[in-house]
Design a protein around this motif. Sequence first.
Motif, PDB file in Angstrom:
ATOM      1  N   ARG A 256       0.822  -1.210   0.000  1.00  0.00           N
ATOM      2  CA  ARG A 256       0.000   0.000   0.000  1.00  0.00           C
ATOM      3  C   ARG A 256       0.857   1.261   0.000  1.00  0.00           C
ATOM      4  N   ALA A 257       2.024   1.198   0.611  1.00  0.00           N
ATOM      5  CA  ALA A 257       2.912   2.362   0.675  1.00  0.00           C
ATOM      6  C   ALA A 257       3.474   2.728  -0.686  1.00  0.00           C
ATOM      7  N   LYS A 258       3.280   1.864  -1.694  1.00  0.00           N
ATOM      8  CA  LYS A 258       3.783   2.141  -3.035  1.00  0.00           C
ATOM      9  C   LYS A 258       2.663   2.482  -4.022  1.00  0.00           C
ATOM     10  N   ILE A 259       1.478   2.779  -3.505  1.00  0.00           N
ATOM     11  CA  ILE A 259       0.333   3.091  -4.364  1.00  0.00           C
ATOM     12  C   ILE A 259       0.058   4.586  -4.341  1.00  0.00           C
ATOM     13  N   VAL A 260      -0.111   5.164  -5.529  1.00  0.00           N
ATOM     14  CA  VAL A 260      -0.552   6.542  -5.724  1.00  0.00           C
ATOM     15  C   VAL A 260      -1.918   6.479  -6.392  1.00  0.00           C
ATOM     16  N   VAL A 261      -2.825   7.387  -6.042  1.00  0.00           N
ATOM     17  CA  VAL A 261      -4.153   7.394  -6.648  1.00  0.00           C
ATOM     18  C   VAL A 261      -4.350   8.657  -7.485  1.00  0.00           C
ATOM     19  N   ASP A 262      -5.172   8.527  -8.521  1.00  0.00           N
ATOM     20  CA  ASP A 262      -5.442   9.618  -9.459  1.00  0.00           C
ATOM     21  C   ASP A 262      -6.933   9.582  -9.791  1.00  0.00           C
ATOM     22  N   PRO A 263      -7.678  10.669  -9.593  1.00  0.00           N
ATOM     23  CA  PRO A 263      -9.126  10.648  -9.864  1.00  0.00           C
ATOM     24  C   PRO A 263      -9.484  10.611 -11.339  1.00  0.00           C
ATOM     25  N   GLY A 264      -8.517  10.748 -12.238  1.00  0.00           N
ATOM     26  CA  GLY A 264      -8.801  10.556 -13.654  1.00  0.00           C
ATOM     27  C   GLY A 264      -9.561  11.695 -14.298  1.00  0.00           C
ATOM     28  N   ILE A 265      -9.073  12.908 -14.148  1.00  0.00           N
ATOM     29  CA  ILE A 265      -9.725  14.062 -14.775  1.00  0.00           C
ATOM     30  C   ILE A 265      -9.817  13.831 -16.289  1.00  0.00           C
ATOM     31  N   GLY A 266     -11.020  13.988 -16.828  1.00  0.00           N
ATOM     32  CA  GLY A 266     -11.223  13.882 -18.268  1.00  0.00           C
ATOM     33  C   GLY A 266     -11.489  12.479 -18.772  1.00  0.00           C
ATOM     34  N   PHE A 267     -11.433  11.487 -17.921  1.00  0.00           N
ATOM     35  CA  PHE A 267     -11.643  10.108 -18.364  1.00  0.00           C
ATOM     36  C   PHE A 267     -13.052   9.654 -17.994  1.00  0.00           C
ATOM     37  N   GLY A 268     -13.944   9.628 -18.989  1.00  0.00           N
ATOM     38  CA  GLY A 268     -15.319   9.222 -18.743  1.00  0.00           C
ATOM     39  C   GLY A 268     -16.058  10.188 -17.845  1.00  0.00           C
ATOM     40  N   LYS A 269     -15.757  11.480 -17.971  1.00  0.00           N
ATOM     41  CA  LYS A 269     -16.342  12.479 -17.070  1.00  0.00           C
ATOM     42  C   LYS A 269     -16.752  13.729 -17.840  1.00  0.00           C
ATOM     43  N   ALA A 270     -17.884  14.292 -17.460  1.00  0.00           N
ATOM     44  CA  ALA A 270     -18.349  15.552 -18.019  1.00  0.00           C
ATOM     45  C   ALA A 270     -17.630  16.714 -17.339  1.00  0.00           C
ATOM     46  N   LEU A 271     -17.792  17.912 -17.903  1.00  0.00           N
ATOM     47  CA  LEU A 271     -17.166  19.099 -17.322  1.00  0.00           C
ATOM     48  C   LEU A 271     -17.546  19.257 -15.853  1.00  0.00           C
ATOM     49  N   SER A 272     -18.820  19.103 -15.536  1.00  0.00           N
ATOM     50  CA  SER A 272     -19.256  19.283 -14.146  1.00  0.00           C
ATOM     51  C   SER A 272     -18.612  18.253 -13.226  1.00  0.00           C
ATOM     52  N   ASP A 273     -18.427  17.024 -13.725  1.00  0.00           N
ATOM     53  CA  ASP A 273     -17.767  15.994 -12.921  1.00  0.00           C
ATOM     54  C   ASP A 273     -16.310  16.379 -12.640  1.00  0.00           C
ATOM     55  N   ASN A 274     -15.607  16.839 -13.671  1.00  0.00           N
ATOM     56  CA  ASN A 274     -14.213  17.233 -13.504  1.00  0.00           C
ATOM     57  C   ASN A 274     -14.063  18.377 -12.518  1.00  0.00           C
ATOM     58  N   LEU A 275     -14.945  19.374 -12.611  1.00  0.00           N
ATOM     59  CA  LEU A 275     -14.881  20.502 -11.683  1.00  0.00           C
ATOM     60  C   LEU A 275     -15.139  20.047 -10.253  1.00  0.00           C
ATOM     61  N   ALA A 276     -16.095  19.155 -10.080  1.00  0.00           N
ATOM     62  CA  ALA A 276     -16.382  18.644  -8.738  1.00  0.00           C
ATOM     63  C   ALA A 276     -15.194  17.892  -8.166  1.00  0.00           C
ATOM     64  N   LEU A 277     -14.501  17.132  -9.004  1.00  0.00           N
ATOM     65  CA  LEU A 277     -13.350  16.367  -8.534  1.00  0.00           C
ATOM     66  C   LEU A 277     -12.189  17.273  -8.134  1.00  0.00           C
ATOM     67  N   VAL A 278     -11.938  18.305  -8.911  1.00  0.00           N
ATOM     68  CA  VAL A 278     -10.859  19.230  -8.545  1.00  0.00           C
ATOM     69  C   VAL A 278     -11.228  19.982  -7.267  1.00  0.00           C
ATOM     70  N   ASN A 279     -12.438  20.498  -7.203  1.00  0.00           N
ATOM     71  CA  ASN A 279     -12.851  21.238  -6.007  1.00  0.00           C
ATOM     72  C   ASN A 279     -12.813  20.366  -4.757  1.00  0.00           C
ATOM     73  N   GLY A 280     -13.161  19.101  -4.901  1.00  0.00           N
ATOM     74  CA  GLY A 280     -13.224  18.213  -3.742  1.00  0.00           C
ATOM     75  C   GLY A 280     -12.022  17.316  -3.571  1.00  0.00           C
ATOM     76  N   LEU A 281     -10.912  17.656  -4.209  1.00  0.00           N
ATOM     77  CA  LEU A 281      -9.758  16.765  -4.272  1.00  0.00           C
ATOM     78  C   LEU A 281      -9.249  16.332  -2.900  1.00  0.00           C
ATOM     79  N   ALA A 282      -9.370  17.190  -1.895  1.00  0.00           N
ATOM     80  CA  ALA A 282      -8.857  16.851  -0.564  1.00  0.00           C
ATOM     81  C   ALA A 282      -9.529  15.612   0.013  1.00  0.00           C
ATOM     82  N   LEU A 283     -10.721  15.273  -0.467  1.00  0.00           N
ATOM     83  CA  LEU A 283     -11.401  14.069   0.006  1.00  0.00           C
ATOM     84  C   LEU A 283     -10.537  12.830  -0.195  1.00  0.00           C
ATOM     85  N   PHE A 284      -9.773  12.796  -1.297  1.00  0.00           N
ATOM     86  CA  PHE A 284      -9.041  11.585  -1.664  1.00  0.00           C
ATOM     87  C   PHE A 284      -7.882  11.283  -0.727  1.00  0.00           C
ATOM     88  N   HIS A 285      -7.521  12.213   0.145  1.00  0.00           N
ATOM     89  CA  HIS A 285      -6.509  11.902   1.153  1.00  0.00           C
ATOM     90  C   HIS A 285      -7.021  10.859   2.128  1.00  0.00           C
TER      91      HIS A 285
END
Length: 358
Positions: A256-285
């Motif tokens: 697990r210490a060698k795993i990085v996560v990426d929410p995948g901006i632009g992959f199967g997502k609409a503009l509103s989805d991408n904006l929500a992911l960037v705005n809420g990015l701190a959740l992924f911590h």
Amino acid sequence: MYLRPVRFVDTPVGLPDGGALRLAGGMLWFAAYEVTDRAGLRMTVPVERFDDWVATSPPDRADRARQLHRRITAPRPSLTVGERVLRFDQPQVMAILNVTPDSFSDGGAHVGDPAGAAAAGVAMAAAGAALIDLGGESTRPGAATVWEGDEIARVVPVAERLAAAGVAVSVDTRKAAVMEAALAAGAHVVNDVAALAYDPRALGVVAASGCPVVLMHSPAPAQGPHAGDGYGDPLLDVFDWLEARVETVVAGGVDRAKIVVDPGIGFGKALSDNLALVNGLALFHGLGCPVSLGASRKRIIGALSNEAPADQRLGGSVALALAGVDRGAQIVRVHDVAETVQAIRVWRGLRDAALVAR
């Protein structure tokens, strides 16, 4: 239940004891959690009252809150990439180096020229990139799948040259055979837009190699990076998907210490989805892994700037990179290395000054 760090502050100095917590061992401090769930709960809990709130919560909610809290506040371990150590107490830049004829932004720039591609990668490392992300298959919408033999022929000669020059290299691929060939050629990290879910052998290859891996979200990775049929809540849906995928990959033998996560901006997502992911990015911590953000030159920028073409999206790319580091992203994946590195150095200078201000 979900915890998102909010109320970021410049410094904990001057606040009540326990009034701010350090985010993931990095350069950001936050003073509260936004607490949400699927049933409509939304409340803000100051961090100095967090323990009291947990103590009055039902046992299952309390256990989940403690787990997320530990993940959010735990420093992220460094990654060893060849002779280098990638530290996550400050933001790092991953540079994009495509050796494809058809990538949306820089396709064709280095096709058939391994020496030129490697020279470009060395230059990006000299400009401040901590990691060069080498890709031999375009993942733009509508791009054709590349036969693994062709992909290997594109990336291996470049990976060999970069590794020989002492550059840290990640290979951007979905295919196990390409992962094996690139790692044997000197690459140090696998960056998979399918989160090791496209090729049945991919998880085993990464586990056996012991290399770090970036797991990116896409809605239906076995069908392609842009498949999927929408979201109920993009932020929570992507979080849940990544949390489940991390657990699967750990169960498959990856540290697990060698795993990085990426929410995948632009992959199967609409503009509103991408904006929500960037705005809420701190959740992924709350996943307990370093967070990577790849929004450089993407469609989100064109959609917000009069359809600016890909080569005219520098300002938007830097804006999104800074939005990411302002929410704790440990890695930003970019085309424009020198400009992004400069922006992050200024950002860091401001953070350092705020911490010592009197």
